[in-house]
Design an enzyme around this catalytic site. Structure first.
Site, mmCIF file in Angstrom:
data_model
loop_
_atom_site.group_PDB
_atom_site.id
_atom_site.type_symbol
_atom_site.label_atom_id
_atom_site.label_comp_id
_atom_site.label_asym_id
_atom_site.label_seq_id
_atom_site.Cartn_x
_atom_site.Cartn_y
_atom_site.Cartn_z
ATOM 1 C CG ASP A 67 -0.366 -0.078 2.526
ATOM 2 O OD1 ASP A 67 0.876 -0.207 2.592
ATOM 3 O OD2 ASP A 67 -1.094 0.004 3.533
ATOM 4 C CB SER A 68 4.597 1.664 -0.074
ATOM 5 O OG SER A 68 4.809 0.553 -0.926
ATOM 6 C CG ASP A 119 0.539 -4.089 2.052
ATOM 7 O OD1 ASP A 119 0.732 -5.042 2.833
ATOM 8 O OD2 ASP A 119 1.335 -3.137 1.932
ATOM 9 C CE LYS A 162 3.205 -5.989 3.891
ATOM 10 N NZ LYS A 162 2.764 -4.818 4.677
ATOM 11 C CD GLU A 213 0.567 -1.500 8.060
ATOM 12 O OE1 GLU A 213 0.251 -0.710 8.979
ATOM 13 O OE2 GLU A 213 1.008 -1.128 6.960
ATOM 14 C CD GLU A 232 8.014 -0.523 7.527
ATOM 15 O OE1 GLU A 232 7.049 -1.232 7.202
ATOM 16 O OE2 GLU A 232 8.223 0.610 7.050
HETATM 17 O O1 KIV Z 1 3.647 -1.075 1.663
HETATM 18 C C1 KIV Z 1 4.794 -1.557 1.583
HETATM 19 O O2 KIV Z 1 5.511 -1.369 0.587
HETATM 20 C C2 KIV Z 1 5.278 -2.351 2.706
HETATM 21 C C3 KIV Z 1 6.742 -2.656 2.762
HETATM 22 C C4 KIV Z 1 7.481 -1.454 3.166
HETATM 23 C C5 KIV Z 1 7.039 -3.793 3.667
HETATM 24 O O3 KIV Z 1 4.509 -2.721 3.561
#
Ligand code: KIV
Length: 285
Positions: A58-59, A97, A127, A129, A196
């Site tokens: 989600d980055s 994510d 994924k 969090e 992280e």
């Molecule tokens: O969103 C993302 O790119 C991430 C990585 C930094 C692990 O969660």
């Protein structure tokens, strides 16, 4: 199974890695290479370069869309980018994510959203969090047959609650909480855990205590694997240079220089030349 594979999953095409392959890498002591991608082109490049796991992070909200945080990422964005990444990846396991608020409101919504991600992208896992606060959610998603990667330490969706992107687990109490969360995530079925921005010693401790792989970013060298944001390690995100980041290329500078050369040649009339043009009687180029 693809058309080219027989019942044992063998075939002429490159075999897609599964969550089982990623977990087995830890027992064999093989480091897991994970990297983000947000589109089919970059996914095919990192896949061809041998990445084991491609994370559709989600980055993308900050890296692609210019947002300050990852909070604005939506299910629509993650599904779209998940689908185009899965299209570009032939070997790597694709993990998408779950965006902010897609799993925090209720377990039912979380299972539906996780399922929709797999259903509409072709990815192999999601994924999400968090630690103790998401254990029931992770258990329910895994129970629905959806593989889950956990994410502990600095969790960007909690950036406001954490007071910014800070190293987590710095004192012994916080370290013990994080270690307990990792053990609990494994117990409820997470098949891997991203760590992280935590101290190297804590990442080592967690890696020793859980039997599922840990994948570090800013967590030192002792994790079972590493993950980086592709655009950061390629130097495309020129303003971002935390200590943990190693730039393997300077594509930001290369892009600026290439476009400046192009602009200069267009303005000077030196591009295109006759040889870049077409004529009816020519070779048809
Ligand atoms: O969103 C993302 O790119 C991430 C990585 C930094 C692990 O969660």
């Amino acid at each position: 199974m693809t058309r080219t594979m027989n019942v044992r999953g063998e075939g002429s095409a490159k075999r897609k890695l599964t969550t089982f392959d990623v977990v087995a890498m830890k027992s064999r002591g093989e480091k897991i290479v994970a990297i983000t991608a947000y589109d089919a082109l970059f996914a095919s490049l990192v896949d061809a370069a041998g990445a084991d796991l491609i994370l559709v992070g989600d980055s993308l909200a900050s890296v692609l869309c210019g947002e300050e945080t990852t909070l604005s990422a939506t299910m629509e964005q993650m599904t779209y980018h998940g689908r185009i990444v899965a299209r570009g990846a032939s070997r790597a396991l694709v993990v998408v994510d779950m965006p902010f608020l897609s799993y925090q409101v209720s377990i039912e919504e979380a299972v539906r959203n996780a399922g929709n991600i797999l259903k509409h992208t072709g990815a192999g896992a999601v994924k999400l969090e968090g630690g103790s606060e998401v254990l029931d959610t992770v258990e329910a998603i895994v129970g629905a047959g959806i593989p889950v990667v956990g994410h502990l330490g600095f969790t960007p969706q909690a950036v406001h609650a954490l007071g910014g992107p800070r190293i987590q687990g710095m004192d012994e109490d916080a370290a013990m909480f994080l270690e307990d969360d990792a053990v609990a995530l494994e117990e409820v079925g997470a098949f891997a855990i991203v760590l992280e921005l935590i101290p190297t010693s804590l990442a080592r401790r967690v890696t020793e205590v859980v039997s599922v792989p840990t994948i570090g970013i800013g967590a030192g060298p002792d994790c079972d694997g590493q993950v980086l944001v592709l655009h950061d390690m390629l130097g495309l995100n020129e303003g971002f240079s935390p200590r943990f980041l190693k730039r393997y290329a300077e594509l930001g500078r290369a892009t600026r220089e290439a476009v400046a050369d192009y602009a200069q040649e267009v303005r000077a009339g030196s591009y295109p030349t006759e040889e870049h043009g077409y004529e009816p009687a020519g070779d048809g180029g």
